[in-house]
Design a protein around this motif. Sequence first.
Motif, PDB file in Angstrom:
ATOM      1  N   ILE A  50       0.561  -1.196   0.304  1.00  0.00           N
ATOM      2  CA  ILE A  50      -0.343  -0.240  -0.219  1.00  0.00           C
ATOM      3  C   ILE A  50       0.487   0.902   0.188  1.00  0.00           C
ATOM      4  O   ILE A  50       1.731   1.437   0.721  1.00  0.00           O
ATOM      5  N   LYS A  51       0.678   1.767  -1.200  1.00  0.00           N
ATOM      6  CA  LYS A  51       1.451   3.448  -0.723  1.00  0.00           C
ATOM      7  C   LYS A  51       0.349   4.314  -1.196  1.00  0.00           C
ATOM      8  O   LYS A  51      -0.250   4.921  -1.622  1.00  0.00           O
ATOM      9  N   ALA A  52       0.826   5.169   0.236  1.00  0.00           N
ATOM     10  CA  ALA A  52      -0.415   6.916   0.021  1.00  0.00           C
ATOM     11  C   ALA A  52       0.886   8.117   0.605  1.00  0.00           C
ATOM     12  O   ALA A  52       1.520   7.771   0.777  1.00  0.00           O
ATOM     13  N   ASP A  53       0.407   8.791  -0.303  1.00  0.00           N
ATOM     14  CA  ASP A  53       0.862   9.880   0.300  1.00  0.00           C
ATOM     15  C   ASP A  53       0.986  10.997   1.763  1.00  0.00           C
ATOM     16  O   ASP A  53      -0.495  10.152   2.390  1.00  0.00           O
ATOM     17  N   ASP A  54       1.484  11.424   1.829  1.00  0.00           N
ATOM     18  CA  ASP A  54       1.450  12.373   3.077  1.00  0.00           C
ATOM     19  C   ASP A  54       0.206  12.341   3.580  1.00  0.00           C
ATOM     20  O   ASP A  54      -0.762  12.397   4.646  1.00  0.00           O
ATOM     21  N   ASN A  55      -0.401  13.313   2.446  1.00  0.00           N
ATOM     22  CA  ASN A  55      -1.994  13.797   2.436  1.00  0.00           C
ATOM     23  C   ASN A  55      -3.176  12.897   2.414  1.00  0.00           C
ATOM     24  O   ASN A  55      -4.324  13.443   2.587  1.00  0.00           O
ATOM     25  N   THR A  56      -2.799  11.702   2.252  1.00  0.00           N
ATOM     26  CA  THR A  56      -4.057  11.267   2.199  1.00  0.00           C
ATOM     27  C   THR A  56      -4.899  11.202   3.266  1.00  0.00           C
ATOM     28  O   THR A  56      -4.022  11.329   4.718  1.00  0.00           O
ATOM     29  N   LYS A  57      -6.087  11.913   3.052  1.00  0.00           N
ATOM     30  CA  LYS A  57      -7.005  11.682   4.627  1.00  0.00           C
ATOM     31  C   LYS A  57      -7.091  10.018   5.221  1.00  0.00           C
ATOM     32  O   LYS A  57      -7.480   8.633   4.522  1.00  0.00           O
ATOM     33  N   TYR A  58      -6.876   9.966   6.272  1.00  0.00           N
ATOM     34  CA  TYR A  58      -6.813   8.007   7.057  1.00  0.00           C
ATOM     35  C   TYR A  58      -7.727   7.517   6.312  1.00  0.00           C
ATOM     36  O   TYR A  58      -8.164   6.299   6.082  1.00  0.00           O
ATOM     37  N   PRO A  59      -9.260   7.881   6.236  1.00  0.00           N
ATOM     38  CA  PRO A  59     -10.289   7.377   5.705  1.00  0.00           C
ATOM     39  C   PRO A  59     -10.058   6.366   4.811  1.00  0.00           C
ATOM     40  O   PRO A  59     -11.222   5.432   4.275  1.00  0.00           O
ATOM     41  N   ALA A  60      -9.307   7.078   3.634  1.00  0.00           N
ATOM     42  CA  ALA A  60      -9.426   6.532   2.255  1.00  0.00           C
ATOM     43  C   ALA A  60      -8.253   5.599   2.327  1.00  0.00           C
ATOM     44  O   ALA A  60      -8.635   4.144   1.292  1.00  0.00           O
ATOM     45  N   PHE A  61      -7.640   5.504   3.344  1.00  0.00           N
ATOM     46  CA  PHE A  61      -6.374   4.067   3.246  1.00  0.00           C
ATOM     47  C   PHE A  61      -7.090   3.533   3.962  1.00  0.00           C
ATOM     48  O   PHE A  61      -7.037   2.252   4.022  1.00  0.00           O
ATOM     49  N   GLY A  62      -8.100   3.424   5.098  1.00  0.00           N
ATOM     50  CA  GLY A  62      -9.545   3.044   5.707  1.00  0.00           C
ATOM     51  C   GLY A  62     -10.126   1.794   4.353  1.00  0.00           C
ATOM     52  O   GLY A  62     -10.196   0.623   4.784  1.00  0.00           O
ATOM     53  N   LYS A  63     -10.442   2.723   3.627  1.00  0.00           N
ATOM     54  CA  LYS A  63     -11.256   1.759   2.211  1.00  0.00           C
ATOM     55  C   LYS A  63     -10.357   0.868   2.161  1.00  0.00           C
ATOM     56  O   LYS A  63     -10.735  -0.501   1.946  1.00  0.00           O
ATOM     57  N   VAL A  64      -8.528   1.459   1.658  1.00  0.00           N
ATOM     58  CA  VAL A  64      -7.979  -0.313   1.012  1.00  0.00           C
ATOM     59  C   VAL A  64      -8.114  -1.198   2.314  1.00  0.00           C
ATOM     60  O   VAL A  64      -8.359  -2.073   1.937  1.00  0.00           O
ATOM     61  N   ILE A  65      -7.887  -0.893   3.495  1.00  0.00           N
ATOM     62  CA  ILE A  65      -7.912  -1.701   4.402  1.00  0.00           C
ATOM     63  C   ILE A  65      -8.969  -3.212   4.827  1.00  0.00           C
ATOM     64  O   ILE A  65      -8.371  -3.909   4.350  1.00  0.00           O
ATOM     65  N   ASP A  66     -10.210  -1.893   3.883  1.00  0.00           N
ATOM     66  CA  ASP A  66     -11.121  -2.756   4.266  1.00  0.00           C
ATOM     67  C   ASP A  66     -11.347  -3.802   3.654  1.00  0.00           C
ATOM     68  O   ASP A  66     -12.044  -4.511   3.575  1.00  0.00           O
ATOM     69  N   ALA A  67     -11.168  -3.687   2.222  1.00  0.00           N
ATOM     70  CA  ALA A  67     -11.149  -4.265   1.243  1.00  0.00           C
ATOM     71  C   ALA A  67     -10.231  -5.301   1.044  1.00  0.00           C
ATOM     72  O   ALA A  67     -10.760  -6.616   0.325  1.00  0.00           O
ATOM     73  N   PHE A  68      -8.755  -4.986   1.140  1.00  0.00           N
ATOM     74  CA  PHE A  68      -8.725  -6.286   1.546  1.00  0.00           C
ATOM     75  C   PHE A  68      -8.767  -7.410   2.866  1.00  0.00           C
ATOM     76  O   PHE A  68      -8.351  -8.481   2.772  1.00  0.00           O
ATOM     77  N   LYS A  69      -9.527  -6.442   3.944  1.00  0.00           N
ATOM     78  CA  LYS A  69      -9.782  -7.688   4.878  1.00  0.00           C
ATOM     79  C   LYS A  69     -11.405  -8.106   4.002  1.00  0.00           C
ATOM     80  O   LYS A  69     -11.005  -9.318   5.035  1.00  0.00           O
ATOM     81  N   LYS A  70     -11.582  -7.750   3.026  1.00  0.00           N
ATOM     82  CA  LYS A  70     -13.455  -8.563   2.891  1.00  0.00           C
ATOM     83  C   LYS A  70     -12.595  -9.785   2.283  1.00  0.00           C
ATOM     84  O   LYS A  70     -13.058 -10.739   2.300  1.00  0.00           O
ATOM     85  N   ASN A  71     -11.413  -9.458   1.717  1.00  0.00           N
ATOM     86  CA  ASN A  71     -10.481 -10.591   1.399  1.00  0.00           C
ATOM     87  C   ASN A  71     -10.132 -11.456   2.298  1.00  0.00           C
ATOM     88  O   ASN A  71      -8.960 -12.484   1.135  1.00  0.00           O
ATOM     89  N   ASP A  72      -9.694 -11.532   3.613  1.00  0.00           N
ATOM     90  CA  ASP A  72      -9.354 -12.176   4.255  1.00  0.00           C
ATOM     91  C   ASP A  72      -7.580 -11.756   4.271  1.00  0.00           C
ATOM     92  O   ASP A  72      -6.834 -13.500   4.394  1.00  0.00           O
ATOM     93  N   GLU A  73      -7.056 -10.857   3.804  1.00  0.00           N
ATOM     94  CA  GLU A  73      -5.704 -10.429   3.372  1.00  0.00           C
ATOM     95  C   GLU A  73      -5.391  -9.240   4.448  1.00  0.00           C
ATOM     96  O   GLU A  73      -6.163  -7.860   5.023  1.00  0.00           O
ATOM     97  N   TYR A  74      -4.436  -9.527   5.580  1.00  0.00           N
ATOM     98  CA  TYR A  74      -4.628  -9.156   7.071  1.00  0.00           C
ATOM     99  C   TYR A  74      -3.229  -8.139   6.782  1.00  0.00           C
ATOM    100  O   TYR A  74      -2.362  -7.569   7.727  1.00  0.00           O
ATOM    101  N   LYS A  75      -2.424  -8.967   6.351  1.00  0.00           N
ATOM    102  CA  LYS A  75      -0.797  -8.238   6.039  1.00  0.00           C
ATOM    103  C   LYS A  75      -0.057  -7.618   5.155  1.00  0.00           C
ATOM    104  O   LYS A  75      -0.338  -7.860   4.095  1.00  0.00           O
TER     105      LYS A  75
END
Lengths: 160, 214
Positions: B163-188
């Motif tokens: 995951i590559k995010a910008d300094d100024n990316t808001k946390y919720p956008a990063f959270g969405k990416v994490i959620d998409a991974f979690k939906k696919n049972d990917e936690y690392k």
Amino acid sequence: MAQIEESNRRKSKKNYYSKTLRVDLTPMVDLGFLLITFFMFTTVLSQPTIAKLYLPKDINVKTPIKKSAVLTLMLTRNDSIAWYEGNKIKNEPLAYCNYNNLRSVIQQKQAKVAKVLGNRSETVIIIYPGKESTYENFINIMDEISINDITHYFVMNSKQ
Amino acid sequence: MARAKIKRGSTHVDMTAMCDVAFLLLTFFILAANFKPTEAVEITTPTSVSNTHAPMKDAFTVSVDKDNRIFLNMTDEIKGDVFDELVQEKNMKVTPEDKKYFMATGFIGVPFNQLLQFIRIPSDQLKNIKLPGIPADSTNNELSEWIRAAKTAGMGKKLNFLIKADDNTKYPAFGKVIDAFKKNDEYKYNLITSAEDVPPGTPLYEDNLKAQHK
């Protein structure tokens, strides 16, 4: 005499030049080293590093933790952090800190935990990334967690 | 009286050898340099104290830029398989030519319905187009489908999810990416950062010192 010698030397030099062609390679060497310097710098700089993040499954399991060991950090806008220890007492004003003095906040908490519970590593950190907090803030927090060797931490969903 | 003769030697140094060395080194550095793949958009990654190098093989990278748009890129080893898998899953009609274009694109930054037009845009024109990014909302989570396709296609391999995010990316956008991974049972996850020194005197600094002495 001198004149004759001079003319003789010039003549011989001329012959010499006509036989072997000598190219001045200095500018070429300069260019070579300039490019080497360029490539050296770019290769080193383009190596990104990774920070590993392992998150648990979203399951509804209540984890028992000791209230006195908890430090809650809420990431808010403009790179500031609101924090409190243990349970939040109603109407108690939140303490604020920024990313420069966060380390001392964590270390003070660790010292307190060591005094009360006997072991510094019992410290638990709960992180609430707010809607206005940035990814950089989050990485900074994760950094502080690894810098201060915090083994128990929770990242909460920002559904407040 | 004759003056003592001083033999005047030439100061000309033979540069050939030096030139050889210089170009030998130059060749080495050119070959050793790994060039940056085409970037979706400019992303300034934050710094972290981690010193692990990013894996370059079987990498599936999700980038989030400062406007919270999501982009995707994959390394060539898995790209073709992921495309086949996705086509199969979405029942898309594609030609072999489509796949060729897909393999040539550096990154993906549009929803599925624009994908086939998007891959035909030459890479030098992409900078002038405002790309919508990949949707990752709870109602239309295409990012999650991409991840599922990658996981199915990369079965048996160890995929590296970056995951590559910008300094100024808001946390919720990063959270969405994490959620998409979690939906696919990917936690690392591997978060791409740039290196930073560990502040001396801290527990991590001392751990690193100990590890070095071992």
